[in-house]
Motif scaffolding. Structure first.
Motif, short mmCIF file in Angstrom:
data_model
loop_
_atom_site.label_atom_id
_atom_site.label_comp_id
_atom_site.label_asym_id
_atom_site.label_seq_id
_atom_site.Cartn_x
_atom_site.Cartn_y
_atom_site.Cartn_z
N THR A 34 66.09 -63.29 -40.35
CA THR A 34 66.14 -64.54 -40.54
C THR A 34 64.91 -64.69 -39.49
O THR A 34 64.47 -64.48 -37.92
CB THR A 34 66.45 -65.21 -40.16
OG1 THR A 34 67.11 -65.33 -41.24
CG2 THR A 34 65.74 -66.76 -40.68
N GLU A 55 64.91 -66.46 -36.00
CA GLU A 55 65.57 -66.46 -36.10
C GLU A 55 67.16 -65.89 -35.73
O GLU A 55 67.90 -65.56 -34.96
CB GLU A 55 66.26 -67.44 -36.67
CG GLU A 55 67.41 -68.44 -36.88
CD GLU A 55 68.68 -68.08 -37.47
OE1 GLU A 55 69.87 -68.52 -36.41
OE2 GLU A 55 69.15 -66.97 -37.80
N LEU A 97 73.60 -64.95 -42.78
CA LEU A 97 72.26 -64.96 -42.47
C LEU A 97 72.79 -66.82 -42.08
O LEU A 97 71.41 -67.56 -41.66
CB LEU A 97 71.21 -65.40 -42.98
CG LEU A 97 70.64 -64.06 -43.94
CD1 LEU A 97 69.68 -63.73 -44.75
CD2 LEU A 97 69.94 -63.28 -42.47
N LYS A 98 73.64 -67.53 -42.08
CA LYS A 98 73.70 -68.81 -41.66
C LYS A 98 75.18 -68.93 -41.20
O LYS A 98 75.11 -69.78 -40.09
CB LYS A 98 74.60 -69.66 -43.49
CG LYS A 98 73.66 -69.55 -43.70
CD LYS A 98 74.48 -70.65 -45.32
CE LYS A 98 72.77 -71.07 -46.11
NZ LYS A 98 73.22 -71.42 -47.37
#
Length: 251
Positions: free
Chosen positions: A39, A42, A78-79
């Protein structure tokens, strides 16, 4: 067999994997063993895989599915709020894949085992690296253990132990890895080029270098030949063993 190495430097992370797979002495193929999810601005997450190919491909497919799906298909790497949580997710997924490979619950020490090197950084946390075992548990890189190897590790380890320096440049780190990989390739036919390379600089959240190094790469060939010549020269400079010295094994 496989050979993958991840180095942690003060400047960032350097990862390299070979691409050879084999199902016997006369059945070689190439397959990717390094996978990245990113990402921009991030996070950047990379894994390298060793072990049963069906297991590792299923693992990567599950991670991909959970990254691309929404809602009830979470959790997604990704979270996750930290690399530690990413390691827990991937360890749990690996354990799940191994168990599902047999109707009776395949044990991790049997045919479907796999081992993973996880590396990367999530904004607000430091870059790091984990070695994930078939059982789903893992260890984190440290000052005492600044690099991880998986697969055919023994041939390439001595050069890493002797020459690694946490302050070394990315260019020297890649050179070190190429020597380690070349030593392994020359000792084991089940490891071979091309090599996949990823270089990550701290707090950039994107690859600095992401490329494949082919067998005929001029720099790789120069390092391979130069290392062989350097070893011969160093050997010749060492003192010869004096066979005339007294000594008795029975004494």
């Amino acid at each position: 067999m496989t050979y993958c190495v991840g180095l942690r430097l003060n400047r960032g992370l350097v990862m390299m994997s070979d691409t050879r797979t084999n199902a016997g002495f006369d059945n070689f193929a190439k397959t990717r063993k390094m996978f990245t999810w990113n990402t921009p601005g991030e996070r950047l997450i990379t894994i390298m895989t060793a072990g049963n190919l069906a297991t590792t491909q299923a693992l990567v497919s599950l991670i991909d599915e959970r990254v691309k799906a929404v809602g009830d298909r979470d959790p997604s790497v990704l979270k996750a709020p930290s690399m530690f949580q990413v390691a827990r997710m991937i360890g749990s997924t690996l354990k799940e894949v191994i168990a599902d490979s047999s109707a009776y619950g395949q044990r991790s020490d049997m045919a479907f085992q796999a081992t993973i090197i996880l590396s990367g950084q999530i904004k607000g946390t430091a870059p790091t690296m984990f070695l994930i075992y078939p059982e789903g548990n893992f260890i984190e890189v440290s000052s005492e253990t600044p690099f991880f190897q998986i697969g055919e590790t023994k041939y390439g380890r001595p050069i890493l132990v002797r020459a690694y320096d946490e302050d070394m440049s990315f260019a020297d780190a890649v050179k070190l890895l190429l020597v380690s990989f070349d030593s392994t390739v020359r000792s084991n036919l089940s490891v071979g080029p091309p090599f996949d390379l990823l270089v990550y600089e701290n707090d950039t959240f994107k690859p600095l270098v992401d490329r494949r190094i082919e067998q005929e790469d001029a720099v790789y060939q120069s390092i391979s030949n130069g290392w062989g010549d350097a070893l011969k020269a160093a050997f010749e400079r060492l003192p010869s063993f004096d066979l005339t010295q007294p000594g008795d094994r029975s004494s």
